[in-house]
Design an enzyme around this catalytic site. Structure first.
Site, mmCIF file in Angstrom:
data_model
loop_
_atom_site.group_PDB
_atom_site.id
_atom_site.type_symbol
_atom_site.label_atom_id
_atom_site.label_comp_id
_atom_site.label_asym_id
_atom_site.label_seq_id
_atom_site.Cartn_x
_atom_site.Cartn_y
_atom_site.Cartn_z
ATOM 1 N N THR A 93 0.993 -1.134 0.000
ATOM 2 C CA THR A 93 -0.052 -0.050 -0.020
ATOM 3 C C THR A 93 0.783 1.297 0.215
ATOM 4 O OG1 THR A 93 -1.682 -1.213 1.109
ATOM 5 C CG2 THR A 93 -1.831 0.997 1.050
ATOM 6 N N LYS B 299 -7.767 1.324 -3.370
ATOM 7 C CA LYS B 299 -7.671 1.040 -1.670
ATOM 8 C C LYS B 299 -7.805 2.114 -0.712
ATOM 9 C CE LYS B 299 -4.964 -1.114 1.620
ATOM 10 N NZ LYS B 299 -5.372 -2.417 2.271
ATOM 11 N N LYS C 89 -1.924 5.027 8.536
ATOM 12 C CA LYS C 89 -1.159 5.159 7.280
ATOM 13 C C LYS C 89 -2.184 5.247 6.032
ATOM 14 C CE LYS C 89 1.754 2.382 4.157
ATOM 15 N NZ LYS C 89 2.217 0.962 3.823
#
Ligand code: NAD
Length: 290
Positions: free
Chosen positions: A87, A162, A237
């Protein structure tokens, strides 16, 4: 297939093991993590990448991805696929894809959801951006490591999908926890609140499938003292990546921003690090009693 796998941590380790178990020839490299069963050890990232038809990376962030790409892209065979499953920020994903294209490679950015349990069980979901022929080549590998792979369009779009998903998840978790804490204050029984909301228009994945209140609804990390699961710092994050992308694209995301700020406070000042992201509920309870 001959596969190079770089980054064999909590996620990459079991993913590479599943590819090896399915009969692929996997060569791995990690700065620290041990080699999973069936994976041959390379001494450098370049050694893992050389001669591979597909190189998969599963690394902590965009800066490290860019560094690894600088090393391996010149060493990879033309026509090979660089598939990053980490990611990372959309900008890094697009920069690495451009670099790969300039070197005659195919590039796919394919972050995952499903966490470490999904990685071990081979039930991850992949959201992929990049070259369609690259995606076609790696899709059978995604099918081994996961249960579903969705092609989302050009490079960077996997990362975009995402962070949009996780921005919804973070904000929804917060409001679900707020609602439980509010119900407490109003003298509304949590079970009754759950019974109504989970079958009414306030239902959500966080309420119905990952209920943040212990003993209510779905079995979840709340029933295990908020051990992750999906750790609050990983949610932070992703929320930071979402805001970084929103600022770069001039998108107005006030709730995403508020969710980022609240998780930052929780992780950095309120002992939330190492707890599941649903531990927002005890945070609101505590705050209410101060
Ligand atoms: P991790 O820290 O366990 O693994 C990362 C690995 O990369 C480590 O073993 C580290 O030694 C290695 N590494 C770092 N720099 C390297 C380099 N230059 N060369 C080779 N190896 C290097 O992290 P993780 O939980 O496996 O997460 C990996 C990625 O997956 C992250 O981008 C994370 O956001 C994403 N992700 C994690 C989860 C989760 O639940 N853990 C879920 C979905 C997505």
């Amino acid at each position: 297939m001959k596969i190079g796998f770089i980054g064999l941590g909590n996620m990459g380790g079991p993913m590479a093991a599943n590819l090896a178990k399915a009969g692929h020839e996997v060569t791995g490299f990690d700065l620290a993590a041990p080699m999973p069963d069936g994976v041959s050890k390379a001494d450098t990232a370049v050694e893992a990448a050389k001669g591979a038809e597909v190189v998969i990376t599963m690394l902590p962030n965009g800066a490290i991805l860019r560094k690894v790409a600088d090393e391996i892209v010149p060493a990879m065979d033309k026509g090979a696929v660089f598939a990053d499953c980490s990611t990372v920020d959309v900008e890094s994903a697009r920069a690495v894809a451009d670099q790969a294209h300039d070197a005659g490679l195919l590039a796919v950015d394919a972050p995952v959801s499903g966490g470490v349990t999904g990685a071990a069980a081979g039930t991850l979901t992949f959201m992929a951006g990049g070259d369609e022929d690259g995606f076609a080549k790696v899709e059978p590998l995604f099918d081994i490591m996961g249960q579903k792979a969705v092609y989302c369009g050009p490079s960077g779009n996997g990362q975009a999908a995402k962070i949009c998903n996780n921005m919804i998840l973070g904000a929804t978790m917060i409001v679900t926890c707020e609602a439980f804490a509010l119900a407490d204050k109003l003298g509304l029984d949590r079970q009754a609140m759950y019974d109504v909301v989970s079958t009414s228009s306030g239902y959500s994945w966080t309420m119905n499938a990952y209920t943040p209140a212990p003993g209510i609804g779905a079995t979840s990390p709340a029933d295990n003292d908020y051990k992750p699961g999906f750790a609050a710092e990983l949610m932070l994050k992703d929320l930071r990546l979402a805001q970084q992308a929103a600022e770069a694209a001039d998108a107005d995301t006030p709730l995403g921003k508020a969710a980022r700020d609240l998780y930052a406070q929780f992780v950095e000042n309120e002992g939330g690090e190492g707890k599941d992201f649903s531990a927002m509920l005890p945070r609101f309870e505590k705050r209410g009693h101060e």
